[in-house]
Design a protein around this motif. Structure first.
Motif, short mmCIF file in Angstrom:
data_model
loop_
_atom_site.label_atom_id
_atom_site.label_comp_id
_atom_site.label_asym_id
_atom_site.label_seq_id
_atom_site.Cartn_x
_atom_site.Cartn_y
_atom_site.Cartn_z
N ARG A 1 -18.55 1.53 12.07
CA ARG A 1 -18.27 2.48 10.98
C ARG A 1 -19.47 3.35 10.63
O ARG A 1 -19.40 4.15 9.71
CB ARG A 1 -17.79 1.74 9.74
CG ARG A 1 -16.39 1.15 9.90
CD ARG A 1 -15.90 0.55 8.61
NE ARG A 1 -14.56 0.02 8.75
CZ ARG A 1 -13.47 0.56 8.21
NH1 ARG A 1 -13.58 1.65 7.48
NH2 ARG A 1 -12.29 0.01 8.38
N LYS B 1 0.87 -1.18 0.00
CA LYS B 1 0.00 0.00 0.00
C LYS B 1 0.90 1.22 0.00
O LYS B 1 1.74 1.37 0.89
CB LYS B 1 -0.91 0.00 1.24
CG LYS B 1 -1.83 1.21 1.29
CD LYS B 1 -2.72 1.16 2.53
CE LYS B 1 -3.64 2.37 2.57
NZ LYS B 1 -4.47 2.39 3.79
N MET C 1 -14.68 3.41 1.93
CA MET C 1 -14.95 4.57 2.77
C MET C 1 -14.37 5.84 2.16
O MET C 1 -14.75 6.95 2.52
CB MET C 1 -14.37 4.36 4.16
CG MET C 1 -14.91 3.13 4.88
SD MET C 1 -16.68 3.18 5.22
CE MET C 1 -16.75 4.38 6.53
N ASN C 2 -13.39 5.67 1.26
CA ASN C 2 -12.73 6.82 0.64
C ASN C 2 -13.39 7.23 -0.66
O ASN C 2 -12.93 8.15 -1.33
CB ASN C 2 -11.26 6.52 0.40
CG ASN C 2 -10.51 6.28 1.70
OD1 ASN C 2 -10.82 6.89 2.72
ND2 ASN C 2 -9.52 5.39 1.67
N ARG D 1 -13.82 -1.91 13.85
CA ARG D 1 -14.00 -1.33 12.51
C ARG D 1 -13.54 -2.28 11.40
O ARG D 1 -13.74 -1.99 10.23
CB ARG D 1 -13.22 -0.01 12.40
CG ARG D 1 -13.75 1.07 13.32
CD ARG D 1 -12.89 2.32 13.28
NE ARG D 1 -12.62 2.81 11.95
CZ ARG D 1 -13.44 3.56 11.23
NH1 ARG D 1 -14.62 3.89 11.73
NH2 ARG D 1 -13.11 3.97 10.03
N TYR D 2 -12.92 -3.39 11.78
CA TYR D 2 -12.40 -4.33 10.80
C TYR D 2 -12.93 -5.74 11.03
O TYR D 2 -13.29 -6.10 12.14
CB TYR D 2 -10.87 -4.36 10.84
CG TYR D 2 -10.23 -3.10 10.31
CD1 TYR D 2 -10.15 -2.86 8.94
CD2 TYR D 2 -9.73 -2.13 11.18
CE1 TYR D 2 -9.58 -1.70 8.44
CE2 TYR D 2 -9.17 -0.96 10.69
CZ TYR D 2 -9.09 -0.75 9.32
OH TYR D 2 -8.54 0.40 8.84
N ASN E 1 -10.60 -6.23 4.33
CA ASN E 1 -10.44 -4.99 5.09
C ASN E 1 -9.88 -3.86 4.23
O ASN E 1 -10.24 -2.69 4.43
CB ASN E 1 -9.55 -5.24 6.31
CG ASN E 1 -10.29 -5.99 7.41
OD1 ASN E 1 -11.51 -5.89 7.54
ND2 ASN E 1 -9.56 -6.76 8.20
N ARG E 2 -9.04 -4.19 3.26
CA ARG E 2 -8.54 -3.17 2.34
C ARG E 2 -9.68 -2.65 1.46
O ARG E 2 -9.80 -1.45 1.21
CB ARG E 2 -7.42 -3.73 1.47
CG ARG E 2 -6.14 -4.03 2.24
CD ARG E 2 -5.01 -4.33 1.30
NE ARG E 2 -4.59 -3.13 0.59
CZ ARG E 2 -3.96 -3.12 -0.59
NH1 ARG E 2 -3.70 -4.25 -1.20
NH2 ARG E 2 -3.63 -2.00 -1.14
N LEU F 1 -12.76 -2.62 2.29
CA LEU F 1 -13.62 -1.86 3.19
C LEU F 1 -13.09 -0.43 3.35
O LEU F 1 -13.84 0.55 3.24
CB LEU F 1 -13.67 -2.56 4.54
CG LEU F 1 -14.49 -1.91 5.65
CD1 LEU F 1 -15.92 -1.71 5.24
CD2 LEU F 1 -14.39 -2.75 6.92
N ASP F 2 -11.78 -0.29 3.60
CA ASP F 2 -11.18 1.04 3.72
C ASP F 2 -11.31 1.82 2.42
O ASP F 2 -11.62 3.01 2.43
CB ASP F 2 -9.70 0.92 4.10
CG ASP F 2 -9.49 0.65 5.58
OD1 ASP F 2 -10.45 0.83 6.36
OD2 ASP F 2 -8.38 0.24 5.95
N ALA F 3 -11.13 1.14 1.28
CA ALA F 3 -11.23 1.82 -0.01
C ALA F 3 -12.64 2.32 -0.25
O ALA F 3 -12.85 3.41 -0.80
CB ALA F 3 -10.80 0.86 -1.13
#
Length: 201
Positions: free
Chosen positions: A158, A46, A199-200, A64-65, A192-193, A195-197
């Motif tokens: 979240r 990353k 949110m952005n 959150r994960y 999880n990656r 999921l984070d993506a």
């Protein structure tokens, strides 16, 4: 006597050179040429920084994960080299717990984990592999049922719509290899990656 020893020495040298040097170099070269990602450990990056491997689980503890299976691996106690301490997903010490189904400590731990998970999601039965360790202690994957079970907790942490989160989990499910081998799985790091993506976006 030298005539009898010479063939044995030559055979040892030739065999050592072929099987101990030439063959490993050839296989390493072929692996790097044909499967460079796998040959280098299936590393995940990353922003140019290695954050893990697709082959080794990580200890996610935040609500959150999504969490992986429990890990029984240990590491050296920094305060006493003769003892060990829990070190989840310790890749240098791959192992299971070796505790059998009649082990009191295993039963106690599983009952505690089940109670904790039921409190997080009382509407679904707790999947057994979410409270039991894998044989290696390094399993990077969970079953789709494990991931679906965790949706309410992650969505709440979240402040996210559960239906949207289910869509992300659906996309992360990897089917059986060649359509018939193994069971469907979800790679926890990849999920999880994703999921984070999301949110952005």
């Amino acid at each position: 006597m030298l005539n009898q020893i010479r063939p044995a020495i030559v055979m040892i040298v030739v065999t050592t050179a072929v099987t101990g040097l030439l063959y490993p170099i050839a296989m390493t070269g072929a692996a790097q040429a044909l499967f460079p990602n796998q040959a280098n450990g299936s590393l995940v990056e990353k922003d140019g920084k290695v954050i893990g491997s697709a082959l080794i689980g990580q200890s996610f503890t935040s609500d959150r994960y999504f969490h992986g299976r429990p890990s029984a691996t240990t590491g050296a106690d920094p305060n006493d080299a003769t003892k060990t301490v829990a070190a989840p997903y310790n890749a240098v010490n791959s192992m299971g717990s070796n505790l059998g189904p009649t082990s009191a400590s295993l039963i106690t731990r599983i009952k505690g984990d089940v109670a904790t998970l039921q409190a997080q999601n009382p509407n679904m039965p707790v999947p057994m592999d979410l409270v039991t360790t894998s044989g290696s202690g390094l399993d990077p994957d969970i079953s789709p049922d494990d991931a679906y079970f965790q949706i309410p907790r992650v969505a709440k942490a979240r402040n996210m719509d559960e239906a949207k989160l289910r869509t992300i989990v659906d996309a992360a499910v990897e089917g059986r290899e060649l359509g018939v081998l193994g069971e469907p799985v979800v790679n926890v790091l990849a999920l999880n990656r994703a999921l984070d993506a999301s949110m952005n976006q």
